[in-house]
Design an enzyme around this catalytic site. Sequence first.
Site, PDB file in Angstrom:
ATOM      1  N   HIS A  21       8.550  -1.521   5.881  1.00  0.00           N
ATOM      2  CA  HIS A  21       9.586  -1.255   4.874  1.00  0.00           C
ATOM      3  C   HIS A  21      10.153   0.154   5.068  1.00  0.00           C
ATOM      4  O   HIS A  21      11.362   0.351   5.022  1.00  0.00           O
ATOM      5  CB  HIS A  21       9.008  -1.337   3.453  1.00  0.00           C
ATOM      6  CG  HIS A  21       8.556  -2.685   3.026  1.00  0.00           C
ATOM      7  ND1 HIS A  21       7.306  -2.914   2.489  1.00  0.00           N
ATOM      8  CD2 HIS A  21       9.183  -3.882   3.039  1.00  0.00           C
ATOM      9  CE1 HIS A  21       7.192  -4.195   2.185  1.00  0.00           C
ATOM     10  NE2 HIS A  21       8.316  -4.811   2.513  1.00  0.00           N
ATOM     11  N   LYS A  45       5.751 -14.329  -8.062  1.00  0.00           N
ATOM     12  CA  LYS A  45       4.953 -14.078  -6.853  1.00  0.00           C
ATOM     13  C   LYS A  45       3.545 -13.574  -7.192  1.00  0.00           C
ATOM     14  O   LYS A  45       2.734 -13.386  -6.297  1.00  0.00           O
ATOM     15  CB  LYS A  45       5.646 -13.047  -5.957  1.00  0.00           C
ATOM     16  CG  LYS A  45       6.811 -13.573  -5.161  1.00  0.00           C
ATOM     17  CD  LYS A  45       7.253 -12.502  -4.161  1.00  0.00           C
ATOM     18  CE  LYS A  45       8.323 -12.991  -3.234  1.00  0.00           C
ATOM     19  NZ  LYS A  45       8.718 -11.937  -2.269  1.00  0.00           N
ATOM     20  N   ARG A  94      11.464  -9.622  10.636  1.00  0.00           N
ATOM     21  CA  ARG A  94      10.365  -9.318  11.555  1.00  0.00           C
ATOM     22  C   ARG A  94      10.329 -10.311  12.706  1.00  0.00           C
ATOM     23  O   ARG A  94      10.047  -9.961  13.828  1.00  0.00           O
ATOM     24  CB  ARG A  94       9.024  -9.373  10.812  1.00  0.00           C
ATOM     25  CG  ARG A  94       8.836  -8.282   9.793  1.00  0.00           C
ATOM     26  CD  ARG A  94       7.520  -8.481   9.087  1.00  0.00           C
ATOM     27  NE  ARG A  94       7.464  -9.815   8.493  1.00  0.00           N
ATOM     28  CZ  ARG A  94       7.334 -10.060   7.203  1.00  0.00           C
ATOM     29  NH1 ARG A  94       7.199  -9.085   6.351  1.00  0.00           N
ATOM     30  NH2 ARG A  94       7.313 -11.293   6.752  1.00  0.00           N
ATOM     31  N   SER A 132       3.496  -7.173   3.478  1.00  0.00           N
ATOM     32  CA  SER A 132       2.728  -6.818   2.295  1.00  0.00           C
ATOM     33  C   SER A 132       1.573  -7.788   2.085  1.00  0.00           C
ATOM     34  O   SER A 132       0.494  -7.388   1.658  1.00  0.00           O
ATOM     35  CB  SER A 132       3.629  -6.807   1.053  1.00  0.00           C
ATOM     36  OG  SER A 132       4.562  -5.757   1.137  1.00  0.00           O
TER      37      SER A 132
END
Length: 166
Positions: A21, A45, A94, A132
């Site tokens: 990030h 989430k 990514r 994450s």
Amino acid sequence: MGIMKKIALYPGTFDPITNGHFDIIERALNLFDEVIVAVALSADKKPMYMLDERIVMVKAALMGLKNVTVVGFDNLTVELAKSNNATVLIRGLRAVSDFEYELQLGYLNNSLDEEIETVYLMPKLQHAFISSSIVRNLLKFNAKTEHLVPKEVQKIIAEKKSCILQ
């Protein structure tokens, strides 16, 4: 009339913010006059860290950077962008596996506000595997994460862990 600043919004859950990030934010700052890092509540989430904790982590990680602000939000990303005069959304890619979801999200946001453009940035190769969720999994097993998150964030995570253990 003066030249309008190009403001970009980088939305995410940042649970926690990673070196990937951070890399994307640095790249965005090279392209835009200002970057707003928007930390989403994302209750669906079920984040490991509360919104205010994530905001503190992001602010700590970005302390040395200029022209970046951090906000928390719980509304539509395009609404937040409009209220902050941001015309560009930053998204990180990514791998090819991210692409389909991100493309769909980009089209959705553009359908909600035609003035919003989405710019996709790739982190440096050394950060491409970091997410994450990988960091959260490692934290659950007390594994090492200092190579995956900014050192200021690692410190906050360690302090929080020691408070829980007391």
